[in-house]
Design an enzyme around this catalytic site. Structure first.
Site, PDB file in Angstrom:
ATOM      1  N   ILE A 271       0.855  -1.178   0.000  1.00 28.19           N
ATOM      2  CA  ILE A 271       0.000   0.000   0.000  1.00 28.19           C
ATOM      3  C   ILE A 271       0.896   1.235   0.000  1.00 28.19           C
ATOM      4  O   ILE A 271       1.764   1.384   0.860  1.00 28.19           O
ATOM      5  CB  ILE A 271      -0.937   0.016   1.219  1.00 28.19           C
ATOM      6  CG1 ILE A 271      -1.758  -1.282   1.285  1.00 28.19           C
ATOM      7  CG2 ILE A 271      -1.849   1.235   1.156  1.00 28.19           C
ATOM      8  CD1 ILE A 271      -2.606  -1.563   0.066  1.00 28.19           C
ATOM      9  N   LYS A 272       0.695   2.108  -0.985  1.00 26.99           N
ATOM     10  CA  LYS A 272       1.516   3.312  -1.103  1.00 26.99           C
ATOM     11  C   LYS A 272       0.986   4.413  -0.193  1.00 26.99           C
ATOM     12  O   LYS A 272      -0.204   4.751  -0.233  1.00 26.99           O
ATOM     13  CB  LYS A 272       1.552   3.806  -2.547  1.00 26.99           C
ATOM     14  CG  LYS A 272       2.347   2.928  -3.476  1.00 26.99           C
ATOM     15  CD  LYS A 272       2.367   3.479  -4.886  1.00 26.99           C
ATOM     16  CE  LYS A 272       3.520   4.413  -5.119  1.00 26.99           C
ATOM     17  NZ  LYS A 272       3.689   4.742  -6.567  1.00 26.99           N
ATOM     18  N   ILE A 273       1.893   4.964   0.595  1.00 25.18           N
ATOM     19  CA  ILE A 273       1.555   6.053   1.508  1.00 25.18           C
ATOM     20  C   ILE A 273       2.537   7.196   1.269  1.00 25.18           C
ATOM     21  O   ILE A 273       3.750   7.003   1.388  1.00 25.18           O
ATOM     22  CB  ILE A 273       1.634   5.600   2.981  1.00 25.18           C
ATOM     23  CG1 ILE A 273       0.619   4.488   3.257  1.00 25.18           C
ATOM     24  CG2 ILE A 273       1.409   6.776   3.924  1.00 25.18           C
ATOM     25  CD1 ILE A 273       0.692   3.923   4.668  1.00 25.18           C
TER      26      ILE A 273
END
Length: 347
Positions: A137-139
């Site tokens: 998951i890109k944050i």
């Protein structure tokens, strides 16, 4: 044995910075894997190009709209399906590399980048919905996003920490990951450092100072220093957060079209590359570990930039702000496009 395979033998993984329905359906991703690609990254701009600017998804959007799905729900169905399908194709890579490679990244809603708690809950929710070990998951690496990274790693959510520009921002991200592992987290992570945009910004400032000798060098100089920090921070660690070089397509036509592959090749890193740049590298690139060359020169270059009166930290801050705005704009444009397509098809 392609140039991508050669880089892999040297310790650098190449991930494809692109996804689309056509890529999945046509067998295109499998072909890239045959060439040596070991992962995929996505972002709001990539999905905008794939969904809003083609008709590939129109039938699905119409079907979901007629089923009563909202625009936000349609977006989620489309992106989860694509990321899930890509992850399934890459699962053998994940298994073969024992969880080092084979990942696909999906970004949280960029509009919540300044909200730590919502980012954490959204990352956990998306990771659970995808229900695959080879998803990240890109944050965005805002202060809130860096704090969220620690919590996600501690909760065993794989994270791609994105929109990193400065060496200090990179160190903060790496330390946040390490803190998450100290709390018992076993999740995998990469730290996505954006490269070409730095040269794009700094070159303009250097031109204003009539200084051409440093143009096209400052982005790579920063990468060299970050890689040095990476080796210090993770020395002896069983599991590392690999640096990932992002935004590696050459935007300045005066520079080599494979500049940001050849000049920042390093062991235990990832380079995520757009298709056109990857084709160029396959055609005429050279695989060699280069990032640790010229460290002293890199320091001198950055010192000279400061002496010229250029505030490099202000440049990094603006690039982060601009990056967030660009992803926000792409996300909002995509949502409007889905809404328009849904209304048009539902009539």
């Amino acid at each position: 044995m392609t140039h991508i395979h050669e880089l892999y033998e040297l310790g650098q993984s190449i991930w494809l910075d692109y996804i689309s329905r056509e890529l999945i359906a046509s067998g295109g991703l499998e072909r890239w894997i045959t060439e040596g690609v070991t992962g995929v990254t996505t972002n709001p701009s990539i999905f905008e190009n794939a969904i809003a600017k083609t008709s590939d998804y129109d039938e699905k959007i119409a079907s979901l709209s007629k089923a009563g799905k909202t625009t936000a729900e349609i977006y989620e169905v489309l992106t989860l399906e694509e990321v899930g399908a890509a992850a399934d194709i890459l699962r053998p890579v994940y298994d073969k590399t024992k969880a080092v490679d084979g990942y696909v990244s999906l970004e949280v809603n960029p509009l919540i980048a300044s909200d730590r708690e919502t980012t954490i809950s959204e990352a956990k929710r998306l990771f659970a919905l995808l229900n695959r070990p080879n998803v990240m998951i890109k944050i965005p690496a805002t202060p809130e996003g860096i704090s969220a990274l620690t919590e996600c790693i501690a909760s065993n959510v794989n994270v791609n920490s994105t929109l990193i520009f400065s060496p200090q921002q990179y160190v903060d991200v790496a330390k946040a990951y390490i803190e998450g592992t100290k709390r018992g987290g076993k999740a995998h992570s990469v730290a996505s450092v954006f490269v070409s945009r730095v040269d794009g910004a700094v070159d303009k400032l250097l031109a204003e100072k009539n200084e051409s000798s440093l143009q096209g060098r400052i982005a790579v100089d920063g990468i060299k220093l970050m890689y040095e920090e990476f080796k210090k921070l993770f020395k002896g660690a069983e599991q590392v957060q690999r640096p990932l070089w992002a935004s590696t397509g050459t935007k300045n036509k005066a520079y080599s079209d494979v500049k940001y592959i050849e000049e920042i090749a390093a062991a235990n890193t990832v380079n995520t590359v757009p298709p056109a740049t990857l084709e160029a590298f396959l055609n005429h690139g050279k695989a060699a570990l280069t990032v640790e060359e010229g460290l002293d020169t890199a320091r001198e270059d950055l010192k000279r930039v400061k002496e010229l009166g250029i505030d490099i930290n202000a440049v990094y801050t603006k690039l982060l702000d601009d990056g967030l705005k660009a992803f926000n704009a792409a996300f909002e444009s995509l949502m409007k496009s889905i809404e328009t397509k849904a209304k048009g098809e539902a009539k």
